[in-house]
Design an enzyme around this catalytic site. Structure first.
Site, short mmCIF file in Angstrom:
data_model
loop_
_atom_site.label_atom_id
_atom_site.label_comp_id
_atom_site.label_asym_id
_atom_site.label_seq_id
_atom_site.Cartn_x
_atom_site.Cartn_y
_atom_site.Cartn_z
N ARG A 44 12.71 0.73 10.38
CA ARG A 44 12.72 1.34 11.68
C ARG A 44 11.91 0.53 12.69
O ARG A 44 12.01 0.73 13.89
CB ARG A 44 12.13 2.76 11.57
CG ARG A 44 13.09 3.74 10.90
CD ARG A 44 12.43 5.07 10.61
NE ARG A 44 11.95 5.07 9.22
CZ ARG A 44 11.30 6.09 8.70
NH1 ARG A 44 10.98 7.14 9.43
NH2 ARG A 44 10.94 6.06 7.43
N GLY A 45 11.08 -0.37 12.18
CA GLY A 45 10.08 -1.05 13.01
C GLY A 45 10.59 -1.84 14.20
O GLY A 45 9.84 -2.08 15.15
N GLU A 100 13.70 -8.52 13.45
CA GLU A 100 12.69 -7.93 12.57
C GLU A 100 11.39 -7.71 13.36
O GLU A 100 11.12 -8.43 14.32
CB GLU A 100 12.48 -8.88 11.37
CG GLU A 100 11.33 -8.57 10.44
CD GLU A 100 11.46 -7.27 9.66
OE1 GLU A 100 11.74 -6.23 10.29
OE2 GLU A 100 11.22 -7.29 8.44
N ASP A 101 10.62 -6.71 12.95
CA ASP A 101 9.34 -6.48 13.65
C ASP A 101 8.28 -7.49 13.20
O ASP A 101 7.71 -8.20 14.02
CB ASP A 101 8.87 -5.02 13.47
CG ASP A 101 8.73 -4.58 12.01
OD1 ASP A 101 9.14 -5.34 11.09
OD2 ASP A 101 8.22 -3.47 11.77
N ASP A 104 5.79 -10.64 7.03
CA ASP A 104 4.49 -10.59 6.35
C ASP A 104 4.60 -11.47 5.10
O ASP A 104 4.50 -12.69 5.20
CB ASP A 104 4.21 -9.11 6.07
CG ASP A 104 2.83 -8.83 5.54
OD1 ASP A 104 1.85 -9.36 6.08
OD2 ASP A 104 2.71 -8.06 4.56
N LYS A 132 2.87 -13.15 10.35
CA LYS A 132 1.53 -13.34 9.76
C LYS A 132 1.65 -14.48 8.75
O LYS A 132 1.84 -14.23 7.54
CB LYS A 132 1.10 -12.07 9.02
CG LYS A 132 0.94 -10.84 9.87
CD LYS A 132 0.41 -9.71 8.97
CE LYS A 132 0.52 -8.37 9.58
NZ LYS A 132 0.17 -7.27 8.64
N PHE A 153 -3.76 -5.41 10.06
CA PHE A 153 -2.71 -4.40 10.04
C PHE A 153 -2.52 -3.90 11.46
O PHE A 153 -3.46 -3.48 12.11
CB PHE A 153 -3.06 -3.24 9.10
CG PHE A 153 -1.84 -2.46 8.73
CD1 PHE A 153 -0.99 -2.90 7.72
CD2 PHE A 153 -1.50 -1.30 9.41
CE1 PHE A 153 0.17 -2.20 7.39
CE2 PHE A 153 -0.35 -0.58 9.09
CZ PHE A 153 0.48 -1.04 8.08
N ASP A 160 4.60 1.05 12.72
CA ASP A 160 3.84 2.24 12.34
C ASP A 160 2.76 1.99 11.31
O ASP A 160 2.76 0.99 10.59
CB ASP A 160 4.80 3.26 11.71
CG ASP A 160 5.24 2.81 10.31
OD1 ASP A 160 5.83 1.73 10.18
OD2 ASP A 160 4.95 3.54 9.33
N ARG A 166 4.15 4.49 16.47
CA ARG A 166 5.29 3.65 16.85
C ARG A 166 5.50 3.65 18.36
O ARG A 166 6.09 2.74 18.92
CB ARG A 166 6.58 4.17 16.20
CG ARG A 166 6.66 3.97 14.70
CD ARG A 166 8.10 4.21 14.23
NE ARG A 166 8.19 4.44 12.81
CZ ARG A 166 8.36 3.49 11.88
NH1 ARG A 166 8.43 2.23 12.24
NH2 ARG A 166 8.46 3.80 10.61
P1 IMP Z 1 7.32 -8.33 4.11
O1 IMP Z 1 8.50 -8.01 3.25
O2 IMP Z 1 6.04 -8.39 3.31
O3 IMP Z 1 7.49 -9.56 4.97
O4 IMP Z 1 7.09 -7.08 5.02
C1 IMP Z 1 7.75 -6.87 6.17
C2 IMP Z 1 7.69 -5.41 6.57
O5 IMP Z 1 6.44 -4.82 6.28
C3 IMP Z 1 7.85 -5.30 8.08
O6 IMP Z 1 9.18 -5.10 8.41
C4 IMP Z 1 6.99 -4.12 8.42
O7 IMP Z 1 7.79 -2.95 8.42
C5 IMP Z 1 5.97 -4.03 7.33
N1 IMP Z 1 4.67 -4.54 7.80
C6 IMP Z 1 4.12 -5.76 7.56
N2 IMP Z 1 2.93 -5.89 8.17
C7 IMP Z 1 2.71 -4.72 8.83
C8 IMP Z 1 1.65 -4.25 9.68
O8 IMP Z 1 0.67 -4.93 9.99
N3 IMP Z 1 1.83 -2.99 10.18
C9 IMP Z 1 2.89 -2.21 9.89
N4 IMP Z 1 3.91 -2.60 9.11
C10 IMP Z 1 3.81 -3.85 8.58
MG MG Z 2 7.31 -0.42 8.37
#
Ligand code: IMP
Ligand code: MG
Length: 177
Positions: A44-45, A100-101, A104, A132, A153, A160, A166
């Protein structure tokens, strides 16, 4: 219950708007010859980001959404990515931009890219509002990134913490008190 926290502003609404305008210019150049761009928001981000981004793109766009599981309600990422909601439309032979938001660890975007690439789009590009880089555990990189941020974070602008915050118009850092 979540632990008590405060939110410190990290990226202002004004900076986000300026960055989106610049990114939209680059995207328009890349997809200048498209007859229709399918913009895919990852729920949803990305819902606030995609809303602002498409309004800066004077291209013929179609909007679709995909939901992949990631954090649940916790702050830890999971390596196992599941598709909770698939696209409504077909993307074979089409120009696609995945929105994508945050990237990570990169597992979510990596999984989504592999899935969508298997459907043979004409062109598949990705944009992430935040990145990040120090957290990365895959070799994925978005075609465009809004801002690189440290390992903090963050919430706001669609993002969120346990489904809260959000609706903040800026990106803020969560600080536990
Ligand atoms: P990844 O699969 O580890 O790259 O994670 C990506 C997803 O984790 C993003 O689409 C976010 O929804 C969530 N996410 C990563 N970092 C944060 C943060 O700092 N705050 C909130 N959601 C996060
Ligand atoms: Mg999320």
């Amino acid at each position: 219950m979540t632990q008590a926290y405060v939110i410190d502003e990290m990226i202002s609404a004004k900076s986000i708007a300026a960055r989106i305008e610049a990114l939209a210019g680059e995207i328009k150049t890349t997809f200048a010859d498209t007859d229709k761009l399918v913009v895919v928001g990852l729920l949803r981000g990305s819902f606030v980001f995609i809303a602002d981004l498409v309004r800066e793109l004077d291209l013929n766009v179609e909007v679709d959404f995909l939901e992949a599981s990631s954090y649940g309600d916790a702050m830890e990422s999971s390596r196992e990515v599941r598709i909770l909601k698939d696209l409504r439309g077909e993307i074979g032979g089409r120009d696609v931009l995945v929105v994508e938001d945050i990237v990570d660890t990169g597992f979510t975007l990596s999984h989504v890219i592999h899935l969508l690439a298997s459907r043979n789009p004409k062109r598949l590009e990705t944009i992430a509002l935040l990145d990040k880089p120090t957290r990365r555990e895959t070799d994925i990189r978005a075609s465009w990134t809004g801002f690189e941020i440290p390992d903090e974070f963050v919430v706001g602008y669609g993002i969120d913490y346990a489904q809260r915050n959000r609706n903040l118009p800026f990106i803020g850092k969560v600080r536990f008190t």
